[in-house]
Enzyme design. Structure first.
Site, PDB file in Angstrom:
ATOM      1  N   LYS A   2      28.965   4.317 -17.708  1.00 56.80           N
ATOM      2  CA  LYS A   2      30.017   3.942 -16.753  1.00 56.80           C
ATOM      3  C   LYS A   2      30.724   2.658 -17.167  1.00 56.80           C
ATOM      4  O   LYS A   2      31.950   2.538 -16.998  1.00 56.80           O
ATOM      5  CB  LYS A   2      29.441   3.808 -15.344  1.00 56.80           C
ATOM      6  CG  LYS A   2      28.431   2.701 -15.155  1.00 56.80           C
ATOM      7  CD  LYS A   2      27.934   2.653 -13.724  1.00 56.80           C
ATOM      8  CE  LYS A   2      26.892   1.564 -13.536  1.00 56.80           C
ATOM      9  NZ  LYS A   2      27.390   0.221 -13.835  1.00 56.80           N
ATOM     10  N   THR A   3      29.983   1.682 -17.699  1.00 60.50           N
ATOM     11  CA  THR A   3      30.622   0.433 -18.126  1.00 60.50           C
ATOM     12  C   THR A   3      31.577   0.695 -19.282  1.00 60.50           C
ATOM     13  O   THR A   3      32.673   0.114 -19.343  1.00 60.50           O
ATOM     14  CB  THR A   3      29.566  -0.607 -18.535  1.00 60.50           C
ATOM     15  OG1 THR A   3      28.657  -0.798 -17.451  1.00 60.50           O
ATOM     16  CG2 THR A   3      30.210  -1.930 -18.876  1.00 60.50           C
ATOM     17  N   ASP A  42      33.457  -1.354 -10.152  1.00 64.75           N
ATOM     18  CA  ASP A  42      32.167  -0.853 -10.633  1.00 64.75           C
ATOM     19  C   ASP A  42      31.197  -0.755  -9.450  1.00 64.75           C
ATOM     20  O   ASP A  42      31.342  -1.467  -8.452  1.00 64.75           O
ATOM     21  CB  ASP A  42      31.621  -1.817 -11.689  1.00 64.75           C
ATOM     22  CG  ASP A  42      30.440  -1.224 -12.444  1.00 64.75           C
ATOM     23  OD1 ASP A  42      30.174  -0.014 -12.297  1.00 64.75           O
ATOM     24  OD2 ASP A  42      29.784  -1.980 -13.184  1.00 64.75           O
ATOM     25  N   GLU A  43      30.203   0.126  -9.551  1.00 66.21           N
ATOM     26  CA  GLU A  43      29.158   0.287  -8.515  1.00 66.21           C
ATOM     27  C   GLU A  43      29.783   0.472  -7.129  1.00 66.21           C
ATOM     28  O   GLU A  43      29.384  -0.158  -6.149  1.00 66.21           O
ATOM     29  CB  GLU A  43      28.206  -0.927  -8.510  1.00 66.21           C
ATOM     30  CG  GLU A  43      27.534  -1.223  -9.835  1.00 66.21           C
ATOM     31  CD  GLU A  43      26.434  -0.217 -10.189  1.00 66.21           C
ATOM     32  OE1 GLU A  43      26.283   0.800  -9.480  1.00 66.21           O
ATOM     33  OE2 GLU A  43      25.729  -0.441 -11.190  1.00 66.21           O
ATOM     34  N   GLN A  89      22.608   6.854  -6.521  1.00 67.63           N
ATOM     35  CA  GLN A  89      21.985   5.551  -6.735  1.00 67.63           C
ATOM     36  C   GLN A  89      22.374   4.549  -5.649  1.00 67.63           C
ATOM     37  O   GLN A  89      22.307   3.342  -5.867  1.00 67.63           O
ATOM     38  CB  GLN A  89      22.350   5.000  -8.115  1.00 67.63           C
ATOM     39  CG  GLN A  89      21.820   5.839  -9.270  1.00 67.63           C
ATOM     40  CD  GLN A  89      21.999   5.163 -10.613  1.00 67.63           C
ATOM     41  OE1 GLN A  89      21.293   4.223 -10.975  1.00 67.63           O
ATOM     42  NE2 GLN A  89      22.974   5.633 -11.371  1.00 67.63           N
ATOM     43  N   ARG A 131      14.974   5.053 -14.894  1.00 66.09           N
ATOM     44  CA  ARG A 131      14.863   3.806 -15.666  1.00 66.09           C
ATOM     45  C   ARG A 131      14.151   4.060 -16.992  1.00 66.09           C
ATOM     46  O   ARG A 131      14.261   3.253 -17.920  1.00 66.09           O
ATOM     47  CB  ARG A 131      14.079   2.737 -14.895  1.00 66.09           C
ATOM     48  CG  ARG A 131      14.643   2.246 -13.570  1.00 66.09           C
ATOM     49  CD  ARG A 131      16.093   1.895 -13.630  1.00 66.09           C
ATOM     50  NE  ARG A 131      16.914   3.032 -13.257  1.00 66.09           N
ATOM     51  CZ  ARG A 131      18.207   3.145 -13.509  1.00 66.09           C
ATOM     52  NH1 ARG A 131      18.823   2.186 -14.179  1.00 66.09           N
ATOM     53  NH2 ARG A 131      18.893   4.197 -13.122  1.00 66.09           N
TER      54      ARG A 131
END
Length: 723
Positions: free
Chosen positions: A35-36, A220-221, A251, A607
């Protein structure tokens, strides 16, 4: 810059997102899907293909670290400085806006920002000036109330119409707090965003200026945005529909701090012509891990839906370990870490993840015992936490009245009307009389010239400690600890704080009772220990000493699942997978909370890059009592084909769980004895194996005997007979 270089590293879905023709876009980005990269390349793309400057870009992230990384990556990609581009957190950008337009925001030019501690001090001073009883209206609860109201966009004036006496009092304190802040020229964190939103709403000229300036607003997020943050973004992009957001509803795990996962759905309604792209290719985890994560999260109903996949290898199945108890669980994890690091792997690539920070204690103790460096990520070690130090200080003052440090810590915790001025009088009396603070307090209450408002609270405190000494005399360590926590009302004190931190503190106090019971059971056979309470207090000091690794060391990381979001590790242990613990007891009967717990488990699973262990215990001591929990429903919701159970069974402890499959051949018990197995000893009788350590002639087991209690025995000489 040649746009070919911007697009070259992208997969097909990433390219669709980066080159979206509509400015409004929702990118549903799965864990580890890049995503970044999409945000960075989207900014580079529009700067390279449209007649705009860096100053026409506004990019919002949730941490300063992420903002700095984004800026650095864009500059490296474009090979050009981005001095005019606005990149930062919501709070940082709102602060920048208010600094530029402080007059319009009705703030002094030199206004200051209150951090959390400063805000709490202001609230405490306010309560004293209003003569409000802090025992009934705890400052931290008020702080949480004020901040949560601001995050919902609510001012104190809008709350006064309620008939609820509690809400009325809270609204009055909120109003008085706001007046103090305005008079002092200060703003808290929540105020930054609310004040900048109100500024833009009231000032059309200013609003139009920034709407015209920011041709692209990127976030973002996005699933972590609250009501005010969404309103702030909406205000800047409503007319031009230039809002590009990246998020993952699977998430969304921060509802307790105001995050609204429904903002993703709201975005789709508010921007009907938006582009919608799913990023499902995962670059982090193995196929086994992704398949399990997909199946788990598919049980949630309120989601937009996606399915993670990878071109990477299948990897090894997720290992499931059933521990006899929480000590066996911690030993198993620490022993696997020892094996992993012995093979040359970095410890920093290992994480132990748990639902509640109270769970860290067992793992800390085992890692310390094995000499494995570790750090508690984003938090304190167990015995360093404030509520634990408070309870231990009470234990100390009951045991030793002349302990000045403990006296100062607990004399007004919970609050009992003994403030800094009274404490200064006590210190002066102690210094003049060359005595302890306790002795000074006894002298002070006998003086007729001391006002009753000072003398009475001190006398009550002395009576409380003396009474505790009498009522706990002859009690076992754990019972003494439990009685003290209840008698001084520490639990009530922390419960009134409200919010998630309050729950964590209560869990930690319960875990302290469990720690005392464990220490009691492991020490009661040792005649040389002497006073068990003092031994336990010494143990607590040693455990909170310099055992945590230095930042320069290679260390294992311990953290809550909430803290793990955004991180990745080669080896992950997801521990305490039991009903009532994870999912938490508070969420089991609430469908929305249960779905968030499942999302939290999904975050934990994703993770792991290569190796993932899930552990649960057949018995666990909680609240000082033995419990027999069921395995977490989240384990049952994982596909069997992606799991392999690691059993405690006969075999060699030298089996290498990481390189010699199958995992089911692994054993934790040497000499063909299993954890939880019933055995007979010629002298001590029948018992159950609790723990096992070592190998070869150095193997030893801890056994709970029916009559003789708990003992450690060397297997080479014990002559145990299985039952």
């Amino acid at each position: 810059m040649d746009v070919t270089n911007i697009l070259a590293p992208l997969n097909e879905a990433q390219m669709d997102a980066v080159t979206a023709s509509t400015r409004a876009a929702l990118v549903l980005a799965g864990a580890g899907s890049g995503k970044t990269r999409v945000l960075v390349h989207r900014i580079a793309w529009v700067l390279s293909t449209e007649p705009i400057e860096p100053g026409n870009i506004l990019a919002v992230t949730f941490t300063n670290k992420a903002a700095n990384e984004m800026r650095w990556r864009i500059q490296r990609l474009l090979d050009a400085p981005l001095n005019d581009m606005w990149v930062g957190t919501f709070h940082g950008l709102a602060h920048q806006l208010l600094r530029r337009h402080y007059k319009e925001a009705e703030l002094p030019k030199s206004f200051q920002i209150l951090d959390s501690d400063d805000q709490l001090r202001v609230i405490k001073r306010l309560l004293r000036s209003l003569e409000v009883d802090e025992t009934k209206w705890p400052p931290k609860q008020i702080q949480w109330f004020i901040n949560s109201q601001k995050e919902e966009g609510l001012r104190a004036e809008s709350l006064h119409e309620t008939r609820d006496p509690f809400a009325k009092q809270m609204a009055s304190i909120y109003m008085a707090y706001q007046l103090i802040c305005e008079r002092s020229g200060v703003v808290d964190f929540a105020e930054l965003l609310l004040r900048s939103l109100e500024l833009m709403r009231k000032n059309k000229q200013l609003r139009d200026h920034y709407i015209n300036r920011f041709k692209h607003v990127l976030v973002d997020e996005f699933q972590d945005t609250n009501r005010v943050q969404y309103a702030w973004l909406r205000l800047l992009s409503e007319d031009s529909e230039n809002l590009f957001v990246v998020g993952d509803d699977d998430q969304s795990i921060y509802s307790w701090r105001g995050a609204r996962v429904e903002n993703l759905t709201k975005f789709q309604k508010d921007y009907p012509s938006h582009t919608f792209v799913r990023l499902e290719q995962n670059y982090r985890s193995t196929a086994h891990i992704l398949a399990a994560a997909n199946e788990l999260i598919s049980r949630n109903t309120n989601r937009l839906g996606k399915n993670l996949w990878t071109h990477g290898n299948q990897g090894e199945p997720i290992a499931l370990y059933r521990a006899f108890n929480e000590q066996d669980e911690a030993y198993f994890v620490a022993d696997r870490i020892r094996e992993w690091s012995a093979k040359g792997h970095n410890r920093k690539d290992i994480a132990i993840l748990y639902r509640s920070n109270a769970q860290s204690r067992q793992f800390e103790e085992k890692l310390i015992g094995m000499g494995i460096p570790y750090r508690v990520y984003g938090g304190l070690r167990f015995f360093e936490r404030a509520e634990i130090k408070d309870a231990l200080a009470y234990l100390r003052i009951v045991s030793n009245r002349d302990d000045d440090g403990s006296f100062e810590r607990v004399i007004n915790t919970p609050t009992r009307g003994i403030g800094p001025k009274t404490l200064d009088i006590l210190r002066t009396t102690a210094r003049q009389g060359d005595c302890s603070l306790w002795q000074a307090a006894r002298q002070l209450i006998l003086k007729s010239d001391i006002p009753n408002r000072i003398r009475a609270p001190i006398a009550n405190f002395i009576e409380l400690i003396d009474q505790l000494d009498k009522t706990t005399d002859g009690n076992g360590l754990s019972e003494q600890t439990s009685k003290i926590i209840e008698s001084v009302k520490l639990r009530d004190f922390y419960q009134r704080e409200s919010g998630p931190q309050s729950e964590q503190r209560l869990e930690n106090l319960d875990e302290l009772i469990s720690a005392a019971r464990q220490f009691e059971s492991e020490s009661n056979q040792n005649e040389e220990l002497g006073d068990l309470t003092n031994q336990f207090l010494a143990h607590a000091v040693l455990e909170s000493g310099d055992n945590q690794a230095e930042l320069s060391e290679d260390y294992v990381q311990l953290m809550t699942l909430h803290a793990a979001k955004g991180l990745e590790f080669g080896l992950v242990f997801l521990v305490g997978m039991e009903e009532g613990l994870f999912p938490s007891q508070q969420s089991i009967d609430d469908s929305n909370k249960l779905e968030e717990e499942r999302r939290l488990c999904y975050v934990g699973i994703t993770r792991a890059k290569k190796t993932l262990f899930l552990t649960y215990a057949e018995t666990r001591r909680i609240y000082g009592k033995e419990n027999y929990p069921s395995p977490s429903r989240f384990i049952r919701e994982l596909p069997e084909k992606n799991l392999i159970e690691v059993r405690a069974r006969g075999g060699s402890v030298n089996n290498n769980v990481f390189s010699e499959p199958p995992l089911s051949n692994y054993s934790t018990a040497p000499h063909h004895f299993n954890l939880g197995q019933s055995v007979h000893h010629q002298k001590f009788g029948n018992g159950i194996i609790l723990k096992c350590e070592g190998e070869g002639n150095q193997s030893r087991v801890q056994i709970s005997f029916n009559e003789a209690g708990i003992k450690w025995l060397m297997l080479a000489y014990a002559n145990l007979r299985p039952l």
